[in-house]
Design an enzyme around this catalytic site. Structure first.
Site, PDB file in Angstrom:
ATOM      1  N   LYS A   1       0.834  -1.212   0.000  1.00 59.16           N
ATOM      2  CA  LYS A   1       0.000   0.000   0.000  1.00 59.16           C
ATOM      3  C   LYS A   1       0.869   1.262   0.000  1.00 59.16           C
ATOM      4  CE  LYS A   1      -2.033  -1.184   3.905  1.00 59.16           C
ATOM      5  NZ  LYS A   1      -1.258  -2.421   4.200  1.00 59.16           N
TER       6      LYS A   1
ATOM      7  N   ARG B   1      -9.365   0.856   9.658  1.00 58.90           N
ATOM      8  CA  ARG B   1      -8.891  -0.496   9.918  1.00 58.90           C
ATOM      9  C   ARG B   1      -9.836  -1.286  10.800  1.00 58.90           C
ATOM     10  NH1 ARG B   1      -3.059   0.497   9.115  1.00 58.90           N
ATOM     11  NH2 ARG B   1      -1.905  -1.363   9.649  1.00 58.90           N
TER      12      ARG B   1
ATOM     13  N   ARG C   1      11.751  -6.291   4.377  1.00 62.18           N
ATOM     14  CA  ARG C   1      11.625  -4.836   4.187  1.00 62.18           C
ATOM     15  C   ARG C   1      12.706  -4.085   4.961  1.00 62.18           C
ATOM     16  NH1 ARG C   1       6.026  -1.933   5.245  1.00 62.18           N
ATOM     17  NH2 ARG C   1       6.210  -2.968   7.266  1.00 62.18           N
TER      18      ARG C   1
ATOM     19  N   ARG D   1      12.054  -2.028  10.542  1.00 57.84           N
ATOM     20  CA  ARG D   1      11.013  -1.528  11.437  1.00 57.84           C
ATOM     21  C   ARG D   1      10.859  -2.461  12.625  1.00 57.84           C
ATOM     22  NH1 ARG D   1       5.667   0.215   8.062  1.00 57.84           N
ATOM     23  NH2 ARG D   1       4.612  -1.018   9.644  1.00 57.84           N
TER      24      ARG D   1
ATOM     25  N   ARG E   1       0.286  -9.047  13.673  1.00 54.60           N
ATOM     26  CA  ARG E   1      -0.349  -8.049  12.791  1.00 54.60           C
ATOM     27  C   ARG E   1      -1.291  -8.738  11.793  1.00 54.60           C
ATOM     28  NH1 ARG E   1       4.705  -5.253  10.478  1.00 54.60           N
ATOM     29  NH2 ARG E   1       3.266  -3.992   9.261  1.00 54.60           N
TER      30      ARG E   1
END
Ligand code: AP5
Length: 206
Positions: free
Chosen positions: A15, A89, A128, A154, A165
Site C-alpha cells: 500500500k 482499519r 523490508r 522496522r 499483525r
C-alpha cells in the site's frame, strides 16, 4: 470535489509503495496513519506515548485516537486528492469516516483492496528495510537498497510481531471488505504482481 481513495489490505501488501508513486506521479497526498504514528513515537509526543506500546506489539491503536487524528488531517487537506493508507482499519473507524466525510465536503470515491497471501506477506515484511533519512522503502531481495544507503528494519517487522499483525488484520480489518462491497465501492487488485503491474491496475480503476 477532491478525490478520496482508501487503500485497504493486509500489512506488507504494498500500500505504501503504491501510495508513494501516486504522490510522485499523480499529485495525490498520502495520509498514512502508520507513518504519522511512527513519527509521533520518534518525537515522543503525547500521541506517540499512547501509541508506542500497541504498535510494538502489532496491535491496533485505539479507534478514538485514530479517528481524531484523521479528521484533523482531512480538514487540513480539504482541497487535495488524498489516499488514506492504513485507515480505516476497523468497522467503527469506517463508520466514523462515513459520518465525517460529508461534514468536511468530501465523498468516498473508491476503496482499493490489495490481495496477497499470508505467505507472501511474511516474505515481504521480513525483507523490508527503510532508509531512516528519506523514509524510502526497500526490500533486501525485491528492491535492494543502493550500497551507500544505511537502512534499518522496522520494530514491528520482526517475525513474531508480523504474525500478530496478520491475526489482527484477519479479525479486525478484513470485515471492511464486505462493508465496502455492500457500498459498491470496492475494487480488488492482485498485489502479488510486480510493482509496475500493480500500479497500472490501480490507475485503471481510479
Ligand atoms: P502501518 O504502517 O499502516 O502498517 P501496515 O498496514 O501493517 O502496512 P505496512 O506499512 O507494513 O505495509 P504496506 O502495505 O504499506 O507495504 P509496503 O509498501 O511497505 O501500521 C503500523 C501500525 O500502526 C499498526 O500495526 C497499528 O499499530 C498502527 N496503526 C496504523 N493505522 C492504524 C489504524 N487505522 N488504526 C489503529 N492502529 C493503526 O511493502 C512491503 C514490502 O514489500 C517492502 O519491502 C516493499 O519494497 C515490498 N514490495 C511492495 N510492493 C511489492 C511488489 N509488488 N512486489 C515485491 N515486493 C514489493
Amino acid at each position: 470535489m477532491a478525490k478520496t481513495i482508501i487503500f485497504l489490505g493486509p500489512p506488507g501488501a504494498g500500500k505504501g509503495t503504491q501510495a508513494q508513486r501516486l504522490v510522485d506521479e499523480k499529485g495525490f497526498v498520502q495520509i498514512s496513519t502508520g507513518d504519522i504514528l511512527r513519527e509521533a513515537v520518534k518525537k515522543g509526543t503525547e500521541l506517540g506515548k499512547k501509541a508506542k506500546e500497541y504498535m510494538e506489539a502489532g496491535k491496533l491503536v485505539p479507534d478514538d485516537l485514530i479517528i481524531a487524528l484523521m479528521e484533523e488531517k482531512l480538514r487540513e487537506l480539504s482541497d487535495r486528492d488524498v489516499i488514506l493508507d492504513g485507515f480505516p482499519r476497523t468497522v467503527p473507524q469506517a463508520e466514523a469516516l462515513d459520518k465525517m466525510l460529508p461534514q468536511i465536503g468530501r465523498n468516498l470515491d473508491k476503496v482499493i483492496l490489495f490481495e496477497l497471501s499470508d505467505e507472501e506477506i511474511i516474505k515481504r515484511l521480513s525483507g523490508r528495510r527503510i532508509d531512516p533519512e528519506t523514509g524510502k522503502v526497500y526490500h533486501i531481495e525485491f528492491n535492494p537498497p543502493p550500497k551507500d544507503v544505511k537502512v534499518i528494519q522496522r520494530e514491528d517487522d520482526r517475525e513474531e510481531v508480523i504474525k500478530k499483525r496478520l491475526e489482527v488484520y484477519h479479525s479486525q480489518t478484513s470485515p471492511l471488505v464486505d462493508y465496502y462491497k455492500k457500498q459498491g465501492k470496492l475494487f480488488v487488485v492482485d498485489a502479488s504482481k510486480s510493482p509496475d503491474e500493480v500500479y497500472n491496475s490501480i490507475i485503471s480503476v481510479i
